[in-house]
Every structure is written in C-alpha cells, then in structure tokens.
Design an enzyme around this catalytic site. Sequence first.
Site, PDB file in Angstrom:
ATOM      1  N   MET A  75     -39.550  52.796 -44.678  1.00 35.45           N
ATOM      2  CA  MET A  75     -40.808  52.096 -44.390  1.00 35.45           C
ATOM      3  C   MET A  75     -42.043  52.986 -44.470  1.00 35.45           C
ATOM      4  SD  MET A  75     -39.751  49.139 -44.128  1.00 35.45           S
ATOM      5  CE  MET A  75     -38.168  48.351 -43.897  1.00 35.45           C
ATOM      6  N   CYS A  76     -41.887  54.224 -44.912  1.00 30.83           N
ATOM      7  CA  CYS A  76     -43.044  55.116 -45.053  1.00 30.83           C
ATOM      8  C   CYS A  76     -43.821  54.791 -46.316  1.00 30.83           C
ATOM      9  CB  CYS A  76     -42.586  56.580 -45.122  1.00 30.83           C
ATOM     10  SG  CYS A  76     -42.193  57.273 -43.532  1.00 30.83           S
ATOM     11  N   HIS A  77     -45.137  54.853 -46.196  1.00 33.33           N
ATOM     12  CA  HIS A  77     -45.999  54.654 -47.349  1.00 33.33           C
ATOM     13  C   HIS A  77     -46.082  55.954 -48.150  1.00 33.33           C
ATOM     14  CE1 HIS A  77     -47.319  51.446 -44.652  1.00 33.33           C
ATOM     15  NE2 HIS A  77     -47.744  50.824 -45.723  1.00 33.33           N
ATOM     16  N   MET A 115     -44.343  61.556 -40.080  1.00 29.08           N
ATOM     17  CA  MET A 115     -43.032  61.576 -40.734  1.00 29.08           C
ATOM     18  C   MET A 115     -42.967  62.659 -41.813  1.00 29.08           C
ATOM     19  SD  MET A 115     -41.353  59.561 -38.946  1.00 29.08           S
ATOM     20  CE  MET A 115     -39.862  59.858 -39.855  1.00 29.08           C
ATOM     21  N   GLU A 116     -44.088  62.918 -42.474  1.00 27.96           N
ATOM     22  CA  GLU A 116     -44.112  63.972 -43.487  1.00 27.96           C
ATOM     23  C   GLU A 116     -43.913  65.342 -42.846  1.00 27.96           C
ATOM     24  OE1 GLU A 116     -45.524  60.363 -45.307  1.00 27.96           O
ATOM     25  OE2 GLU A 116     -46.003  61.275 -43.386  1.00 27.96           O
ATOM     26  N   ASP A 130     -28.563  76.255 -45.886  1.00 24.92           N
ATOM     27  CA  ASP A 130     -27.950  76.345 -47.211  1.00 24.92           C
ATOM     28  C   ASP A 130     -28.009  77.768 -47.781  1.00 24.92           C
ATOM     29  OD1 ASP A 130     -26.805  75.244 -49.705  1.00 24.92           O
ATOM     30  OD2 ASP A 130     -28.771  75.777 -50.528  1.00 24.92           O
TER      31      ASP A 130
END
Length: 169
Positions: A75-77, A115-116, A130
Amino acid sequence: MSDFTHFNEQGRARMVDISEKKETERTATAKSSVYVTKEIYEKITNQEIKKGDVFAVAQVAGIMAAKKTSDWIPMCHPLQLKGIDISFEWKINEGTYQIQIDAFVKTKGSTGVEMEALTAASATALTIYDMCKAIDKGMVIGQTYLVEKKGGKTGDYYREEKGYTDGTK
C-alpha cells in the site's frame, strides 16, 4: 463498508488517494542493528571481509531499498525521494559488538517517508548479515524502529521509550 482507509466499498484492498494532500517537506529516521562476533568486528574494521567493504555495500543496499519501498510494501505510494543517508556506529559493551544503523530519508510530497526509512534500515542490516554470514551465521539483527518523522498532516513524531529498547533512544 467500514472506516478502514485501505479497503474499497467491496472490502478489497486499495491504495489511498493522496491527491488532495498538501505537498510538504517530509523526513524520517529509522534505526536497526546487527550483533556480530569479535571476529566479524575485527574483519570489518580491518577491511578483511572477502565479499568487500561491508559498510559500502550495505549503504548502497539501504539506499536502493528505500527507492524501491513501494515494490515491497503493497500500500505504499511510489515516491520521488530527495535524499537518503545511511550511517553506522559501533556499540561495543562487555564483549558484545553491535553495528547500529541509522537510515534518514527525505522527500517533498503528499505522503511521508517512514516506510522508506524503515525499509532502508532493514535492507542495510540484511546486507551486513549477507556479507558476513560465511564467518558466522549466528549474527542477530536487532530491533528496527522509527526514531522520528517530520512533516505532513499528522505532524512530527519523536520516539519515546515504551518498554522496549536496545539501549538507545
């Protein structure tokens, strides 16, 4: 249907329409961390990790992840990001070695960049794992959380202690 913002009248997922929201400068800072062994600490600080410069690669991974957040989170733009910065700090305490990650994201737009920033911090931590997993697969990725966000309709947010902490504020 309901008061849920991300569902349409049929009860199905939708991306919220932000076209009426005012464009403002918006920033967010998130943190994450990776707990490593003394051996990994020494190899990172002495540039002896066989895959290369751990922080340089992890930094680029975090930047790339921030730019692709809308590909990961449904749902992120998609946003036109104006700035991204990833930084690192060693926290060494009584035989524990922690790499603390700070991810800062900035835009000028109609929706925030929390969110970013969280995605950048997470991808950075995963990349460190990693890069070092050949030495020790027992590394622990620590708490990931929003430190602050500025701008937008809901105003500024600054994290307060809420019973969960990694020793930082």
